[in-house]
Design a protein around this motif. Structure first.
Motif, PDB file in Angstrom:
ATOM      1  N   VAL A   1      55.274  11.770  81.011  1.00 33.03           N
ATOM      2  CA  VAL A   1      56.493  10.924  81.270  1.00 33.03           C
ATOM      3  C   VAL A   1      57.566  10.696  81.952  1.00 33.03           C
ATOM      4  O   VAL A   1      58.220   9.730  82.169  1.00 33.03           O
ATOM      5  N   ALA A   2      58.401  12.457  82.293  1.00 35.95           N
ATOM      6  CA  ALA A   2      59.419  12.145  82.715  1.00 35.95           C
ATOM      7  C   ALA A   2      58.771  11.421  84.472  1.00 35.95           C
ATOM      8  O   ALA A   2      59.922  11.615  84.771  1.00 35.95           O
ATOM      9  N   ALA A   3      57.322  12.384  84.797  1.00 34.91           N
ATOM     10  CA  ALA A   3      57.282  11.532  85.947  1.00 34.91           C
ATOM     11  C   ALA A   3      56.964  10.382  86.229  1.00 34.91           C
ATOM     12  O   ALA A   3      57.927   9.825  87.323  1.00 34.91           O
TER      13      ALA A   3
ATOM     14  N   TYR B  84      64.625   5.137  74.148  1.00 35.72           N
ATOM     15  CA  TYR B  84      65.132   6.388  75.160  1.00 35.72           C
ATOM     16  C   TYR B  84      64.019   6.143  76.143  1.00 35.72           C
ATOM     17  O   TYR B  84      64.670   5.343  77.424  1.00 35.72           O
ATOM     18  N   LEU B  85      62.788   5.651  76.096  1.00 34.27           N
ATOM     19  CA  LEU B  85      62.242   4.814  76.923  1.00 34.27           C
ATOM     20  C   LEU B  85      62.100   3.355  77.424  1.00 34.27           C
ATOM     21  O   LEU B  85      62.311   3.068  78.425  1.00 34.27           O
ATOM     22  N   GLN B  86      62.411   2.762  76.245  1.00 34.69           N
ATOM     23  CA  GLN B  86      63.008   1.667  75.753  1.00 34.69           C
ATOM     24  C   GLN B  86      64.521   1.206  77.101  1.00 34.69           C
ATOM     25  O   GLN B  86      64.516   0.130  77.602  1.00 34.69           O
ATOM     26  N   SER B  87      65.059   1.696  76.400  1.00 35.55           N
ATOM     27  CA  SER B  87      66.629   1.624  76.849  1.00 35.55           C
ATOM     28  C   SER B  87      66.324   1.919  78.925  1.00 35.55           C
ATOM     29  O   SER B  87      67.297   1.324  79.695  1.00 35.55           O
ATOM     30  N   GLN B  88      65.724   3.387  78.901  1.00 37.25           N
ATOM     31  CA  GLN B  88      65.867   4.083  80.354  1.00 37.25           C
ATOM     32  C   GLN B  88      65.416   2.914  81.137  1.00 37.25           C
ATOM     33  O   GLN B  88      65.648   2.166  82.238  1.00 37.25           O
TER      34      GLN B  88
ATOM     35  N   ALA C  88      54.310   4.395  67.914  1.00 39.90           N
ATOM     36  CA  ALA C  88      55.018   2.919  68.855  1.00 39.90           C
ATOM     37  C   ALA C  88      54.141   3.382  70.152  1.00 39.90           C
ATOM     38  O   ALA C  88      54.818   4.869  71.283  1.00 39.90           O
ATOM     39  N   ASN C  89      54.129   2.739  70.989  1.00 35.24           N
ATOM     40  CA  ASN C  89      53.747   2.343  72.446  1.00 35.24           C
ATOM     41  C   ASN C  89      54.795   1.610  73.589  1.00 35.24           C
ATOM     42  O   ASN C  89      55.345   1.001  72.976  1.00 35.24           O
ATOM     43  N   VAL C  90      54.903   2.282  74.463  1.00 38.01           N
ATOM     44  CA  VAL C  90      55.994   1.699  75.210  1.00 38.01           C
ATOM     45  C   VAL C  90      55.447   1.206  76.307  1.00 38.01           C
ATOM     46  O   VAL C  90      54.588   2.010  76.734  1.00 38.01           O
ATOM     47  N   ILE C  91      55.177  -0.676  76.836  1.00 36.10           N
ATOM     48  CA  ILE C  91      54.166  -0.767  77.886  1.00 36.10           C
ATOM     49  C   ILE C  91      55.772  -1.331  78.627  1.00 36.10           C
ATOM     50  O   ILE C  91      56.790  -2.414  78.349  1.00 36.10           O
TER      51      ILE C  91
END
Length: 311
Positions: free
Chosen positions: A144-146, A82-86, A107-110
């Motif tokens: 995360v949401a903020a 979700y993070l990656q796609s957003q 995993a980390n998402v940068i």
């Protein structure tokens, strides 16, 4: 936010990692070029709808995964996707950094906004995992949401900052800041020195009492280096008195950056570590454990600080 403090030393030995993208940390990352921007001198006002929509998605991922988003679970995997796609859809240069710890995949998402001086980075982060016992909506779905709401605000405003803006969403914080420590320890030579500041957002959604936040605090680390100033300015404008020196005992992802010599601070919606809430690390840390009012304050405080520090 985790229960105990872990040292950075030895993290590399405890983690076996494989970058999802070959080469340097950002090489080959998927990029979408944003629409031609309109410069914005001040951040837009972020309403509750944006962060609360993201929290609802995180809760749905937990519901489909035995009420958890702990690393190794489908709830965590769905969070990362979700993070990656957003972020990619918003035009941020996005990289997924996979690693394994304790025999579990994480995993980390940068995500990096591709404008501004890459030799001067303002970085902000939040951890994307929960404990096994619960969905982690305040700890730390709130952070995360903020940040996701801020990524959208930056894209929509067409911000062209003087400095580069980078967001990190860390896996395995609850196992001892593993994701953030791995990221810092594997930065290419000289890259750490390019990070002018790291801002941490762990548990920023606590419920309110009598219409006001339970208590807002700024990390003690930001007192001496000036990083708390834009947060103080924002909260003062809202008539909110903050605890300016929360002693975090280095119990979150800012510790890895601090140990590497990066200036750090952070915001939390608690007065002290003795007031983490009745649902801290429990199954009831769900949507009922956060306040939309707190999410609005946190999201806009972040925006105010990022706009100010990134120039």
């Amino acid at each position: 936010m985790r229960v105990r403090k872990f040292a950075l030393a030895g993290v590399a030995a405890a983690v076996t990692a494989t970058l999802a993208v070959a080469g340097s940390t950002y090489a080959g990352a998927a990029t979408v070029t944003p629409v031609a921007p309109v410069a914005a001198a001040t951040p837009p006002v972020i309403t509750a709808a944006a962060p609360m929509a993201h929290l609802t998605q995180l809760m749905n991922f937990a519901k489909a995964s035995s009420n958890t988003r702990v690393i190794g679970s489908t709830g965590f995997t769905s969070t990362v996707s979700y993070l990656q796609s957003q972020l990619t859809g918003l035009g941020w240069t996005t990289t997924v950094q996979n690693f394994t710890t304790g025999g579990k995949k994480a995993a980390n998402v940068i995500a990096e906004w591709p404008y501004g001086d890459a030799a001067h980075v303002i970085m902000a982060g939040a951890h994307s995992d929960s404990v096994k016992a619960g969905p982690g909506i305040n700890d730390d779905g709130s952070g995360v949401a903020a940040l996701l709401a801020n990524a959208s605000a930056i894209t929509q405003s067409g911000l062209r900052p003087a400095k580069r803006i980078r967001f990190g969403f860390w896996g395995a914080e609850e196992q001892g800041d593993i994701g953030s420590s791995y990221y810092v320890s594997h930065l290419a030579g000289g890259e750490t020195a390019k990070i002018d500041a790291y801002l941490n957002f762990d548990m920023v959604g606590n419920k309110v009492e009598n219409g006001k936040a339970v208590g807002w605090s700024l990390y003690a680390d930001g007192q001496s280096n000036g990083l708390n100033t834009p947060f103080k300015t924002y909260f003062t404008s809202k008539g909110i008195t903050v605890n300016p020196s929360l002693d975090t005992d280095d119990r979150s992802d800012h510790a890895a950056f601090k140990n590497a010599g990066v200036k750090v601070t952070g915001v939390s919606s608690v007065r002290s570590l003795n007031e983490l809430g009745a649902c801290y690390h429990k199954a009831c840390d769900d949507l009922t454990d956060v306040s939309s009012d707190s999410m609005v304050l946190a999201s806009n405080a972040i925006a105010s600080a990022v706009w100010t520090l990134a120039g």
